[in-house]
Structures are given as C-alpha cells and as structure tokens.
Design a protein around this motif. Sequence first.
Motif, PDB file in Angstrom:
ATOM      1  N   HIS A 279       0.841  -1.197   0.000  1.00 52.51           N
ATOM      2  CA  HIS A 279       0.000   0.000   0.000  1.00 52.51           C
ATOM      3  C   HIS A 279       0.874   1.245   0.000  1.00 52.51           C
ATOM      4  O   HIS A 279       2.022   1.207   0.459  1.00 52.51           O
ATOM      5  N   HIS A 280       0.334   2.354  -0.504  1.00 52.25           N
ATOM      6  CA  HIS A 280       1.151   3.566  -0.603  1.00 52.25           C
ATOM      7  C   HIS A 280       1.496   4.169   0.758  1.00 52.25           C
ATOM      8  O   HIS A 280       2.357   5.054   0.847  1.00 52.25           O
ATOM      9  N   SER A 286       9.306  -1.543   5.615  1.00 49.17           N
ATOM     10  CA  SER A 286       8.509  -2.657   5.104  1.00 49.17           C
ATOM     11  C   SER A 286       8.734  -2.890   3.618  1.00 49.17           C
ATOM     12  O   SER A 286       8.626  -4.019   3.136  1.00 49.17           O
ATOM     13  N   ILE A 287       9.071  -1.845   2.886  1.00 50.52           N
ATOM     14  CA  ILE A 287       9.278  -1.995   1.442  1.00 50.52           C
ATOM     15  C   ILE A 287      10.698  -2.437   1.111  1.00 50.52           C
ATOM     16  O   ILE A 287      10.904  -3.335   0.292  1.00 50.52           O
ATOM     17  N   PHE A 288      11.687  -1.857   1.778  1.00 50.08           N
ATOM     18  CA  PHE A 288      13.081  -2.169   1.441  1.00 50.08           C
ATOM     19  C   PHE A 288      13.748  -3.121   2.425  1.00 50.08           C
ATOM     20  O   PHE A 288      14.819  -3.650   2.145  1.00 50.08           O
ATOM     21  N   GLU A 312      -1.521   3.745  -7.323  1.00 48.78           N
ATOM     22  CA  GLU A 312      -1.514   5.154  -6.877  1.00 48.78           C
ATOM     23  C   GLU A 312      -0.076   5.614  -6.663  1.00 48.78           C
ATOM     24  O   GLU A 312       0.307   6.116  -5.595  1.00 48.78           O
ATOM     25  N   LEU A 313       0.728   5.471  -7.694  1.00 48.78           N
ATOM     26  CA  LEU A 313       2.178   5.709  -7.607  1.00 48.78           C
ATOM     27  C   LEU A 313       2.559   7.063  -6.990  1.00 48.78           C
ATOM     28  O   LEU A 313       3.425   7.108  -6.107  1.00 48.78           O
ATOM     29  N   ALA A 353       0.732   2.158 -11.381  1.00 51.91           N
ATOM     30  CA  ALA A 353      -0.489   2.758 -11.925  1.00 51.91           C
ATOM     31  C   ALA A 353      -0.714   4.108 -11.263  1.00 51.91           C
ATOM     32  O   ALA A 353      -0.411   4.291 -10.089  1.00 51.91           O
ATOM     33  N   MET A 354      -1.272   5.042 -12.030  1.00 54.29           N
ATOM     34  CA  MET A 354      -1.546   6.377 -11.487  1.00 54.29           C
ATOM     35  C   MET A 354      -2.703   7.015 -12.238  1.00 54.29           C
ATOM     36  O   MET A 354      -3.013   6.660 -13.378  1.00 54.29           O
TER      37      MET A 354
END
Length: 503
Positions: A279-280, A286-288, A312-313, A353-354
């Motif tokens: 999620h954004h 958590s991402i890296f 939702e980039l 996606a955006m």
Amino acid sequence: MKMVACATYEGIEAKVVYVESTLTKGLPSFSVVGMVSASINEAKERVKSALLSNEFIFPPKRITINLAPSDVKKEGSQFDLSMALLIALDYIEEDLSEWFVFGELGLDGVVKENLQLYPLLLSLANQKVIKKAIVPFESLDKLSNIPNIDFYGVKNLKEAIDLLKNSTNITPNIIYKKIEYPNISVNNELYYFDEEYVEDFLDVKGQEIAKRAALISAAGFHNLLLEGSPGCGKSMIAQRLRYILPPLSSDEILDIAKLDALEAKEPLFRPLRSYRAPHHTSTMGSIFGGGSYTAKIGEVGLAHRGVLFFDELPHFSKSVLESLREPLQDNKIRISRVNSKIEYPSDFLFVSAMNPCPCGNLLHKDKECRCSELEIQRYKNRLSEPFLDRIDLCVVMQDVSLDDRGTISSKEMHKKVIDVHKIVKQRGQRGFNAKLSDAEVDKFCVLDEEATAVLQRAIMQFSLSFRAIKKVQKVSRTIADLESSVMIQKSHVLEALSYRRRG
C-alpha cells in the motif's frame, strides 16, 4: 570434543554453524556460548527434558556447548537436536562433523518441524556445503524438492541417536522429487510454467494498447507505468501480468519457495512468479527491509523474480520512490545497519499505476476535472525525471465503452511470451531483454539501417538520455522477438518510442 554442523541466518542467507561440545569433570552445569540468542538459551531446558524423557541419564558433568563462529549471532530452535545428540553420544568415537542436524525438540523428545528449516537448507544447497542432514520426519515431503542432499528423517530423539550409532548401515529416506508441470527444453535446460490462469486477460475489455504493452512488458521484463482514469482497468492488467510471465527453471522455483518460507508462508513449489502490491502508506522498512539489529527482507526482496506493483504511484512517499531507483537499476538492494550489512537480489518487474490528476478525471471525456493547473503540476512533480527514466513502457489508458470486448486470453499471451523466452535463450542471453548490460545491448540489439536512422532522429528530437536510448533498444528487441525478427526494424523502434513518457 564432539562436533556436528547446523546453520543460522546471516541476512537472508544461511551461515554454517559448528556445534561443539565438551563434558568435563566439575560441578554439574550446562552452558551454551557463542553469541547466542534467548531462544537458544531456552533450549537448555528442552534438551534436558528430552534426554530424561527418553531414558537417558543427564550426565552430572560440566557441559559446555559452543556455537562457532562466535562472532555471528545465532537464533532459532533448529539447534535443539544437535545439542541433545552431542550430549547423548559423547561416549562414541566416530567423527560426526560431516553431519548437518536440524530440529526443534519437544519436552518429550519429539522432533518438531521448523518453518525456517526449508530456506536454511535451500541456501546451504545453493552454496554446495551440505551433503547429508538429519531433519524432522514431517519436513521430508517439503525438503524432497531440494536436490543433491541426502535427508534422514527422525520422529524423536531416540531415533536420531540410533541413526548416528548405525550411520554406516542406513539409507536416505527420500529421493529428489521431480517438478510435475508443463515445461519446455532450451539448450538442455528445462523451464516450467503453469497453465492455470486464475486471472484472465479476457476479463479486460478494450484497452488494446495497454494489453499490447503488458505483453511486451511480460516478454522482456520491462518496467510498466499505466496512467488512466479510475476504473479503466489499470489494476486488472497488473494483477494478470504474473500469470503470463516467462517460465521458470527449477532453481528459480526453489528460490521463490525460499522467499515464501522466509515470509512464513507454506512453499507451493509452483512455477508461478510472486506478486507483491504494498500500500502507498507502507514504510521504508517494510518496502526495502530493515530492523534495529538485523536487516530483515522487505517487499522489494520478496518480489525477486516476480512483480512489484505500486498502485496510486504518486501517493508513495518521495523517499520511497527515490530509494527505488537503486534496485530498479542494479537489481539488488543493500541494507546497512550498525550491527549488520547485507545485500540481497531484487530482480523484479516493476508495474505501477496512477491517475492523470488528483481527482482522476483529467482524461475522462464526460466527467469534468476539478483540479487546478497547480494541483496537477504538483501531483506529477512527485515523480522525478531520474525515476521515470527507469520506466520502459508508459501507457495512457483509453476511455471505457459498452462496446468494448475481451480480445485475447492469458493463455494466448502466455504462449507468445514462452516463444520469446525460447528465442532469447537460444540466442545465448542469460537474462531478459530488459536486464541486458550495455555490452550485451550492443551484441544482441542489432538495428538495421532504417531503424538506426529513426533512433538517431528520436535522440535529437526528444533529447533522450543515455539510459533512455538503451531502454528503447531493449524494448525494440522484445518487440522484434514477438515477431520472430532477427534484426530490429524501423517499425519495432517506432513502437518502442511510442511508449516513451511525454510531458
């Protein structure tokens, strides 16, 4: 002194640990040394209870267990069985150092399965440092997918002791399990694929340009950005991409299963690439990956060999997007902490996606956009040019119509991707077109005269960076492969240029 081998984690890879024991005269005591965690210190009570429950007398001696090397932090319950065996078999003269021993002990001596056992053993197998291992009996079915290791399954401590007493007269419990999925053979290497398409591209109505871009993206592992109004099918396309990606070798299937186990999921050993969609609002850690003491793997590492999807980039934090530039370029991520520095592979297909504007209606033919020019500009400025330069394919989605129909299935698209995979491997490439080095681009991405002239004009007209030029060549190579063309032609370069982001 007696010794057997075990392992612990160093980052996401296994580190061999030698479990040594000495039983000497003195006041009875039991100590474990070697930079051990609390979970290993607690093992002392489990080991003592397991020995007493299986009719063994706990020796009234000074017992010292050392886990070497002492400068590596050890954690996990997989050391229980090795410590108990060394105490129980102190009297035998055989050398046990060639044995790897894994297993958590219950208080009654039952050897229990540990979910972290599979990735540990797979990492050791990849390092080619292990030949035979004693493991929990209930883990045998899962471990049979790992080749070149003899596994001996035991249900309790007594069985493990009897096994080592008669180690010359025993045979392994299992034979390496073959992968039973459809496959193709290229250059004497088997590549497996799954024909179960849970999400089908037939469900995507219209959007022919986006589906074409998705096919090119899957065939060459090219990063993809989908831009369009809410509800036009951006997420649908991203979710279906994983089912049409190139087939996997047996080693790649095992690597994906290892990542599943690291995430505490049951490995399926299925030739289906991973799909991660954080999620954004997700944090950098958590991402890296990260952690206060040891560096844990994050979404970027778990997406290795699969898809990393950012919906939702522009809503992702600036720090996350800019930090993503390194793994997008180098296909690896480095995590540095005071106590540990690790590097792990992150060779993934990045899909994003955006919306065209904050309200999402800028490109809609019927709805009115409520955003000001300043709001739209701020929204787009969240994506820097260096970041966008790492995206191979940018597609503006079409408006949705009642007349739109599904025109191509995932099965048909997957067949085209598999055909490209054969061409790529027969050409002598090690990786996908999108992952070619500069030297490999010069070798494999050969343009004819007309294509070269078109690319030269595009460089002058659009002021393409060196990276952008290479990406156009790589995308052109994939488009040519889809048409089974040896040389890259003018039409291939023109189509590749049409996917460059403008404005």
